[in-house]
Design an enzyme around this catalytic site. Structure first.
Site, PDB file in Angstrom:
ATOM      1  N   GLN A  27       5.827  -8.205  -7.498  1.00  0.00           N
ATOM      2  CA  GLN A  27       6.751  -9.094  -6.806  1.00  0.00           C
ATOM      3  C   GLN A  27       8.136  -8.992  -7.446  1.00  0.00           C
ATOM      4  OE1 GLN A  27       5.960 -10.728  -4.022  1.00  0.00           O
ATOM      5  NE2 GLN A  27       7.995 -11.598  -3.807  1.00  0.00           N
ATOM      6  N   ASP A  30       3.945  -1.748  -1.044  1.00  0.00           N
ATOM      7  CA  ASP A  30       5.292  -2.207  -0.689  1.00  0.00           C
ATOM      8  C   ASP A  30       6.164  -1.057  -0.168  1.00  0.00           C
ATOM      9  OD1 ASP A  30       5.845  -4.962  -0.913  1.00  0.00           O
ATOM     10  OD2 ASP A  30       5.742  -4.863  -3.110  1.00  0.00           O
ATOM     11  N   LYS A  63       0.457 -14.294  -0.022  1.00  0.00           N
ATOM     12  CA  LYS A  63      -0.119 -12.953   0.098  1.00  0.00           C
ATOM     13  C   LYS A  63      -1.604 -12.971  -0.298  1.00  0.00           C
ATOM     14  CE  LYS A  63       4.381 -10.747  -0.643  1.00  0.00           C
ATOM     15  NZ  LYS A  63       5.277  -9.956  -1.514  1.00  0.00           N
TER      16      LYS A  63
HETATM   17  N1  GUN Z   1      10.673  -9.745  -3.027  1.00  0.00           N
HETATM   18  C1  GUN Z   1      11.275  -9.984  -1.855  1.00  0.00           C
HETATM   19  N2  GUN Z   1      10.668  -9.296  -0.870  1.00  0.00           N
HETATM   20  C2  GUN Z   1       9.671  -8.610  -1.435  1.00  0.00           C
HETATM   21  C3  GUN Z   1       8.681  -7.714  -0.938  1.00  0.00           C
HETATM   22  O1  GUN Z   1       8.594  -7.401   0.253  1.00  0.00           O
HETATM   23  N3  GUN Z   1       7.831  -7.217  -1.850  1.00  0.00           N
HETATM   24  C4  GUN Z   1       7.894  -7.537  -3.160  1.00  0.00           C
HETATM   25  N4  GUN Z   1       7.017  -6.983  -3.977  1.00  0.00           N
HETATM   26  N5  GUN Z   1       8.792  -8.351  -3.668  1.00  0.00           N
HETATM   27  C5  GUN Z   1       9.672  -8.889  -2.797  1.00  0.00           C
END
Ligand code: GUN
Length: 315
Positions: A97, A120, A53
């Site tokens: 995350q 998110d 990311k």
């Molecule tokens: N863990 C698994 N998928 C995601 C996501 O799309 N965003 C975040 N923040 N954590 C995750």
């Protein structure tokens, strides 16, 4: 006939090209969107996701900061970090995350993120906007699946879509987005009776339950579109031999590395499906593209600017 492969990398690059124009227009106005990623502890998969990311932010010219508290952090300590990020004017997007360690109240953390910075789309306010059919910041993986379907001209109106998995992150928002696209949606999960027969009725399958290669050819109506959201790392040789029995190159790669990524969909469905997303290289790249898109959108919205899509609707 082997299934059409829906290449997520090609579609991601189209989206990046579009975003690059938007990001340079913002730069001309003195705006550089900034993303903050909070990575708690040292889960190896989470580390890789966050690294990817941040790399995408750098590639596209967004500012990014990474905050990496230890796995022992308490809910109130993490809340203090979020509140600081909420206040910072150089931070347009905040992502925490997941998963978080068990002592942390994850729902409380996600509720603490400023909804305007919630790239998110996990805050209850943004979930509510999505339910109400007025989406703002939409969860990245389901938004990426919709882009992939739209840009691949997969028809959704009137189609029977079966979503396997009911998570807050993927299954639930996916079902809503498909419903808003006029699909007839069935959501299945671990308690669903006769899962193979239910999934076999689908024109479109979205597999998002986190179980390696669980969707085998007997779940798939010939010609159906199969979207594989799963990313499972396998290290077991017996499993690899079963999954890749007819894929000698993938088996050789597993033997060389001792590990491989497989989706929730069995590789053999390539002989049954009409179209499918590979793992890796299918949905994964789009998740990150949607995160960047959300960060750019948040940067504009916080400054009272309409997004290009909203402006087009107004015109
Ligand atoms: N863990 C698994 N998928 C995601 C996501 O799309 N965003 C975040 N923040 N954590 C995750």
């Amino acid at each position: 006939m082997p299934a059409r492969v829906l290449n997520g990398i090609v579609i991601r690059d189209q989206i990046y090209a579009e975003l690059t124009g938007e990001i340079s227009a913002l730069a001309s106005a003195g705006i550089r969107p900034g993303l903050a990623a909070v990575l708690v502890g040292d889960d190896p998969a989470s580390k890789v996701y966050v690294k990817n990311k941040i790399a995408a932010c750098e590639k596209l010219g967004l500012a990014s900061i990474q905050i990496t508290p230890p796995a022992t952090i308490t809910t109130s300590e993490l809340l203090a970090i979020i509140e600081d990020l909420n206040r910072r004017d150089d931070v347009d997007g905040i992502l925490v995350q997941l998963p978080l360690p068990p002592q942390v109240d994850a729902k409380k953390i996600l509720e603490a993120v400023d909804p305007a910075k919630d790239v998110d789309g996990f805050h209850p306010l943004n979930v509510g906007h999505l339910v109400a059919g007025r989406p703002t910041l939409v969860p990245c993986t389901p938004a990426g699946v919709m882009e992939l379907l739209r840009r691949s001209s997969i028809p959704l109106e009137g189609a029977h879509a079966v979503v396997v998995g009911r998570s807050d992150i993927v299954g639930k928002p996916m079902a809503l987005l498909l419903m808003h696209a006029n699909a007839t949606v069935t959501v299945c999960h671990s308690k669903t009776r006769d899962l193979p027969a239910t999934v076999r009725r689908a024109d479109l399958i979205v597999a998002a339950m986190g179980r390696p290669a669980m969707i085998t050819p007997d779940y798939v109506r010939p010609g159906a579109t199969v979207i594989d959201v799963g990313i499972n790392r396998i290290t077991d040789g017996g499993q690899a031999e079963k999954f890749f029995a007819n894929f000698p190159e993938r088996l050789a790669e597993f033997r060389a590395k001792g590990t491989a990524l497989v989706g929730d969909v069995h590789p053999e469905i390539a002989n049954v499906a009409g179209a499918l997303t590979p793992v890796p290289g299918g949905v994964g790249p789009l998740t990150i593209a949607m995160l960047i898109r959300n960060a750019v959108k948040a940067a504009r919205l916080r400054r009272g600017q309409r997004t290009p899509a909203a402006a087009a609707v107004q015109r």
